[in-house]
Design a protein around this motif. Structure first.
Motif, PDB file in Angstrom:
ATOM      1  N   SER A 135       0.823  -1.207   0.000  1.00  0.00           N
ATOM      2  CA  SER A 135       0.000   0.000   0.000  1.00  0.00           C
ATOM      3  C   SER A 135       0.859   1.259   0.000  1.00  0.00           C
ATOM      4  N   ALA A 136       1.905   1.278   0.832  1.00  0.00           N
ATOM      5  CA  ALA A 136       2.782   2.453   0.910  1.00  0.00           C
ATOM      6  C   ALA A 136       3.527   2.658  -0.402  1.00  0.00           C
ATOM      7  N   ALA A 137       3.987   1.572  -1.038  1.00  0.00           N
ATOM      8  CA  ALA A 137       4.728   1.689  -2.301  1.00  0.00           C
ATOM      9  C   ALA A 137       3.834   2.225  -3.415  1.00  0.00           C
ATOM     10  N   GLU A 138       2.607   1.739  -3.472  1.00  0.00           N
ATOM     11  CA  GLU A 138       1.679   2.242  -4.485  1.00  0.00           C
ATOM     12  C   GLU A 138       1.408   3.732  -4.286  1.00  0.00           C
ATOM     13  N   PHE A 139       1.231   4.139  -3.036  1.00  0.00           N
ATOM     14  CA  PHE A 139       0.989   5.553  -2.734  1.00  0.00           C
ATOM     15  C   PHE A 139       2.228   6.386  -3.063  1.00  0.00           C
ATOM     16  N   TYR A 140       3.403   5.868  -2.749  1.00  0.00           N
ATOM     17  CA  TYR A 140       4.668   6.576  -2.977  1.00  0.00           C
ATOM     18  C   TYR A 140       4.876   6.843  -4.462  1.00  0.00           C
ATOM     19  N   GLN A 141       4.501   5.850  -5.283  1.00  0.00           N
ATOM     20  CA  GLN A 141       4.651   6.008  -6.721  1.00  0.00           C
ATOM     21  C   GLN A 141       3.550   6.904  -7.297  1.00  0.00           C
ATOM     22  N   ARG A 142       2.309   6.687  -6.883  1.00  0.00           N
ATOM     23  CA  ARG A 142       1.162   7.389  -7.454  1.00  0.00           C
ATOM     24  C   ARG A 142       1.212   8.894  -7.211  1.00  0.00           C
ATOM     25  N   THR A 143       1.697   9.287  -6.038  1.00  0.00           N
ATOM     26  CA  THR A 143       1.718  10.712  -5.682  1.00  0.00           C
ATOM     27  C   THR A 143       2.973  11.436  -6.171  1.00  0.00           C
ATOM     28  N   GLY A 144       3.914  10.704  -6.763  1.00  0.00           N
ATOM     29  CA  GLY A 144       5.134  11.327  -7.258  1.00  0.00           C
ATOM     30  C   GLY A 144       6.182  11.572  -6.188  1.00  0.00           C
ATOM     31  N   LEU A 145       5.978  11.038  -4.976  1.00  0.00           N
ATOM     32  CA  LEU A 145       6.971  11.215  -3.913  1.00  0.00           C
ATOM     33  C   LEU A 145       8.304  10.572  -4.285  1.00  0.00           C
ATOM     34  N   ILE A 146       8.258   9.462  -5.019  1.00  0.00           N
ATOM     35  CA  ILE A 146       9.491   8.756  -5.362  1.00  0.00           C
ATOM     36  C   ILE A 146      10.397   9.639  -6.214  1.00  0.00           C
ATOM     37  N   PRO A 164       7.449  -0.791 -10.785  1.00  0.00           N
ATOM     38  CA  PRO A 164       7.198  -0.320  -9.407  1.00  0.00           C
ATOM     39  C   PRO A 164       8.202  -0.827  -8.375  1.00  0.00           C
ATOM     40  N   MET A 165       9.223  -1.598  -8.829  1.00  0.00           N
ATOM     41  CA  MET A 165      10.170  -2.176  -7.883  1.00  0.00           C
ATOM     42  C   MET A 165      10.971  -1.104  -7.151  1.00  0.00           C
ATOM     43  N   ARG A 166      11.243   0.019  -7.832  1.00  0.00           N
ATOM     44  CA  ARG A 166      12.018   1.082  -7.187  1.00  0.00           C
ATOM     45  C   ARG A 166      11.257   1.653  -5.987  1.00  0.00           C
ATOM     46  N   SER A 167       9.961   1.901  -6.175  1.00  0.00           N
ATOM     47  CA  SER A 167       9.170   2.438  -5.065  1.00  0.00           C
ATOM     48  C   SER A 167       9.094   1.437  -3.921  1.00  0.00           C
ATOM     49  N   GLN A 180       0.714  20.208  -0.084  1.00  0.00           N
ATOM     50  CA  GLN A 180       0.366  18.911  -0.662  1.00  0.00           C
ATOM     51  C   GLN A 180       1.471  17.884  -0.403  1.00  0.00           C
ATOM     52  N   TRP A 181       2.732  18.342  -0.552  1.00  0.00           N
ATOM     53  CA  TRP A 181       3.829  17.405  -0.263  1.00  0.00           C
ATOM     54  C   TRP A 181       3.818  16.986   1.198  1.00  0.00           C
ATOM     55  N   ARG A 182       3.604  17.924   2.110  1.00  0.00           N
ATOM     56  CA  ARG A 182       3.558  17.587   3.535  1.00  0.00           C
ATOM     57  C   ARG A 182       2.421  16.614   3.836  1.00  0.00           C
ATOM     58  N   ALA A 183       1.272  16.828   3.199  1.00  0.00           N
ATOM     59  CA  ALA A 183       0.136  15.929   3.420  1.00  0.00           C
ATOM     60  C   ALA A 183       0.441  14.535   2.874  1.00  0.00           C
ATOM     61  N   PHE A 208       1.940   8.885   3.731  1.00  0.00           N
ATOM     62  CA  PHE A 208       2.875   7.791   3.438  1.00  0.00           C
ATOM     63  C   PHE A 208       3.444   7.202   4.727  1.00  0.00           C
ATOM     64  N   GLU A 209       3.890   8.045   5.646  1.00  0.00           N
ATOM     65  CA  GLU A 209       4.457   7.562   6.907  1.00  0.00           C
ATOM     66  C   GLU A 209       3.406   6.842   7.740  1.00  0.00           C
ATOM     67  N   ALA A 210       2.157   7.289   7.676  1.00  0.00           N
ATOM     68  CA  ALA A 210       1.087   6.615   8.410  1.00  0.00           C
ATOM     69  C   ALA A 210       0.863   5.209   7.861  1.00  0.00           C
TER      70      ALA A 210
END
Length: 318
Positions: A43-54, A83-86, A118-121, A126-128
């Motif tokens: 779940s965290a990896a999908e969110f990390y990739q989808r939001t552009g945080l990676i 998605p392996m990188r995320s 938006q980045w802070r949110a 992601f951390e949650a």
């Protein structure tokens, strides 16, 4: 090389209740608590990739890793595609609380930039999600060891085969050693030995980015305890060396240098192995020293060992 003591028959009167409880706890922790890890990572990896945080945070993560001497991990992140990188970035961050603290102060955007909230949110969400993983909060970290993690890491396992292998050895060693020490001293040696095993590994890798988990250090302490408490009494063991395997009766104390020497040899000859041979060696030494003190104080259960020798002598040979 495999050497397993098979000296004591299992009976209800000699049933190792503490050993059984430890096995049950390890199984429940793995299948009940650690089972949530993969869902949390996915779940965290999908969110990390989808939001552009990676894309935004990857250069900062790589610089952080290189500052810790982990150029290998930084290079691996470059080589992987999505998605392996995320997923890899998520699992690395799960074991590194320092990066989360450093990234919060990273100057991605200036104050007033509409992208900053938006980045802070996204970062907070992601951390949650990542905090739902159980193992990262309880594994022993070389770069951030704590007394609680020394204890909790003894009940964690990397995968099902890791768990099964450790529990088989715990059952066999517990059957022999719990009867000789009694339940409370046995439990004390197990816990103290686990701490000793973790401490040796932490001292050897202090400050490095890495982690340790598993019951094998505490189980190795039972190997040392078994050798010392049975001393020069002959015990029956099964050994397997390449294509040679058989049963033999030897003084239990003779197994101590064999077991310890094997772990030290493996530690020296396979430095890139992911097996914590240093923790195994530390556990054997800690368990042996603790049990030597128990014998000096006369707290071992000699009558139980005498009875076991008599029972074994009456078992028919096939």
């Amino acid at each position: 090389m495999l050497i397993i003591p098979l000296h004591q028959p299992l009976t209800l009167a000699r049933f190792p209740w503490v050993t059984a409880a430890l096995i049950l706890i390890n199984v429940l922790v793995y299948f009940g608590l650690q089972a949530r890890d993969q869902r949390a990572y996915t779940s965290a990896a999908e969110f990390y990739q989808r939001t552009g945080l990676i894309e935004l945070e990857l250069p900062w993560l790589q610089r952080h890793l290189r500052s810790q001497g982990r150029d290998d991990l930084a290079g691996m992140l470059d080589a992987l595609g999505e998605p392996m990188r995320s997923r890899a970035a998520v699992e690395i961050q799960a074991m590194d609380r320092e990066f989360a603290e450093r990234i919060r102060g990273a100057p991605f955007f200036e104050e007033g930039d509409e992208r900053l909230p938006q980045w802070r949110a996204n970062r907070a969400e992601f951390e949650a999600q990542l905090s739902l993983a159980f193992t990262p909060r309880h594994a022993l970290l070389f770069h951030d060891p704590t007394p609680w993690r020394h204890f909790s890491s003894m009940f964690l396992h990397g995968d099902a085969m890791h768990l099964i292998g450790n529990m088989v050895f715990l059952a066999l060693l517990g059957l022999m050693t719990e009867a000789a020490l009694g339940p409370w001293l046995f439990l004390g040696v197990y816990v103290i030995g686990g701490f000793g095993a973790g401490l040796v590994s932490v001292l050897r890798h202090f400050g490095e980015f890495g982690s340790l988990l598993g019951a094998s250090g505490a189980i190795a302490a039972l190997m040392g305890a078994c050798c010392v408490v049975w001393g020069m009494r002959k015990v029956r063991v099964f050994y397997w060396f390449f294509v040679i395997f058989d049963y033999v009766k030897v003084p239990a104390l003779f197994l101590l240098p064999v077991w310890l020497g094997w772990e030290l040899w493996q530690m020296w000859s396979t430095p890139d192995s992911r097996v914590a041979f240093d923790a195994h060696a530390g556990g054997i030494i800690t368990g042996a020293l603790a049990t030597f003190a128990i014998r000096k104080l006369g707290w071992e259960r000699r009558e139980a060992m005498d009875e076991d020798d008599l029972v074994l002598a009456m078992v028919p040979r096939l």
